[in-house]
Design an enzyme around this catalytic site. Structure first.
Site, PDB file in Angstrom:
ATOM      1  NE  ARG A   1      -3.566  -2.523   0.128  1.00  0.00           N
ATOM      2  CZ  ARG A   1      -3.148  -3.706  -0.345  1.00  0.00           C
ATOM      3  NH1 ARG A   1      -1.988  -3.805  -0.957  1.00  0.00           N
ATOM      4  NH2 ARG A   1      -3.891  -4.774  -0.209  1.00  0.00           N
TER       5      ARG A   1
ATOM      6  CB  SER B   1      -9.199  -2.104   4.255  1.00  0.00           C
ATOM      7  OG  SER B   1      -9.813  -3.343   3.953  1.00  0.00           O
TER       8      SER B   1
ATOM      9  CD  GLU C   1      -5.527   1.212   1.907  1.00  0.00           C
ATOM     10  OE1 GLU C   1      -5.555   0.972   0.701  1.00  0.00           O
ATOM     11  OE2 GLU C   1      -5.751   0.356   2.781  1.00  0.00           O
TER      12      GLU C   1
END
Length: 432
Positions: free
Chosen positions: A222, A314, A426
């Site tokens: 990520r 998420s 995120e």
């Protein structure tokens, strides 16, 4: 097109019989330049899913970030532009940067948490949605270039129908191609790092278009150098950028093999859903359907009628810890190897393990710190954890950015107090 081989571990290549029975040009002996793909009508693509908070060119012109994000929060925007050409996109950004106007490039709006104050600057969309077949042969496989504004799942659908292998595990991820390398999107044991070859981007520091090869992207879990320009002044060329980074993706080129079979299934839950063993390969269409069903079960496929999908997916990344840090976790806490998916050669080379690092589960930490499914900071609060998956922060209807920030901060503080691990959001935080 080729049929699936009987040996599930082999890489699919056309046989003489296959070529002879097809309409494809047949190679002379020793010739590997015959194209493998053929035009596939969109009607033959797998069925679509909703993947954008607001599709460019549709409905009323958005006036707030709430209309442009899947969390459905965020105040008014200053100037909103949908660019239909590369020059329109880069010139608008260049002019804004020269004037000192903040810039927010937005794709599907699925990775943004915006404040109620909104964004008093330029909010710009890349409205181009073009996929081009760059090269296609038995010699080197397939190269495809997609503009940044292309809906990611539309590229996945076309890839599956065209037998451009490797995209199926990333089915149903909302957003656009432009965001894929920034976040190095991934799911079910796969990452875009396995597929991408290069990116063309607008470098806001140098005011010019640049070409970035895979090795220059710095893709990790990520993460990427594109994303690091938000937090690392060295990467940013002597300054920090934000909320959009130094490089604005214009298009991305993917290099993949030809085939209708998936890569080896590398995620136990997905293997269970398919009824196969880990390491087996299945038809890519079957893999897509299994992935979408798993995502729906977790509220990870957008659905306007389901508040569990009013989220940014998420919300926290899985913590990457040193081996010593991981030793302080409870014995039953999940521990996974950290792997480098930029080194994958699909069908040939698996992702190597990065020594000295351990990945643990953010969802496990959240749940075991006392934040269960449906948790909210107070009864009836308009922001809460998903009722299907503790890793998603959701808008239960009428939530504000402040409501979601309060929930975010409660979860981060609770996990830190319990386990000494600081969770990292995120989504891009706009206005916080």
């Amino acid at each position: 097109m080729t049929n699936a081989p009987d040996d599930p571990t082999s890489v699919e290549t056309p046989t003489e019989a296959t070529l002879a029975s097809s309409n494809l040009p047949q190679p002379a002996e020793g010739d590997c330049t015959v194209p493998l793909s053929s035009d596939v009508d969109p009607s033959a693509w797998p069925a679509p899913v909703q993947a954008l908070a607001h599709a460019p060119g549709t409905g009323a012109r958005p006036t707030s970030l709430a209309e442009l994000t899947t969390l459905r929060v965020g105040g008014p925007v200053g100037t909103y532009v949908e660019a239909t050409t590369q020059s329109e996109l880069t010139e608008a950004i260049r002019e804004a940067d020269a004037a000192g106007t903040p810039v927010l490039v937005i794709g599907g709006g699925s990775n943004i948490m915006a404040s109620d104050a909104g964004f008093d600057g330029l909010v710009i969309r890349d409205a181009r949605a073009e996929v081009s077949l760059v090269s296609d042969s038995m010699c080197g496989g397939v190269e495809i270039t997609a503009t940044a504004g292309t809906t990611w799942d539309d590229l996945v659908r076309e890839a599956i129908a065209s037998q451009w292998a490797g995209f199926a595990p990333l089915s149903g991820i909302p957003g656009t191609v432009g965001a894929a390398p920034v976040q190095n999107i991934g799911a079910y044991g796969a990452e875009v790092a396995e597929l991408i070859a290069s990116v063309r981007a607008w470098d806001r520091l140098r005011n010019r278009v640049v070409w970035l090869a895979l090795g220059e992207l710095g893709l990790a879990y990520r993460d990427s150098r594109l994303k690091q320009s938000l937090t690392d002044a060295e990467v940013g060329g002597g300054r920090l950028w934000g909320p959009t980074g130094r490089w604005v993706v214009l298009d991305a080129t993917f290099a993949v093999r030809q085939g209708s079979l998936s890569s080896r299934v590398a995620y136990s839950q997905l293997a269970g859903a398919l009824g196969v063993e880990l390491g087996e390969r299945v038809p890519e269409r079957e893999l897509r359907e299994a992935v979408l069903e798993l995502r729906r079960s977790k509220g990870m496929v957008l659905d306007g009628t389901d508040h569990d999908t009013w989220s940014a997916g998420s919300f926290f990344t899985n913590p990457i810890l040193t081996t010593a840090q991981a030793e302080s976790l409870p014995e039953d806490a999940p521990r996974f190897p950290v792997t480098d998916h930029s080194q994958v050669v699909i069908g040939t080379k698996e992702a190597p393990v990065v020594e000295g690092l351990v990945k643990t589960s953010a969802a496990w930490l959240i749940d075991h710190a006392g934040f269960t499914k449906g948790f909210s900071v107070e009864p009836g609060a308009p922001a809460g954890l998903s009722t299907k998956h503790v890793l998603a922060l959701t808008n239960r209807g009428g939530a504000t950015g402040a409501d979601l920030a309060r929930l975010r901060d409660a979860v981060v503080a609770g996990v830190r107090e319990r386990y000494g691990v600081t969770l990292v959001p995120e989504p891009v935080q706009v206005g916080f």
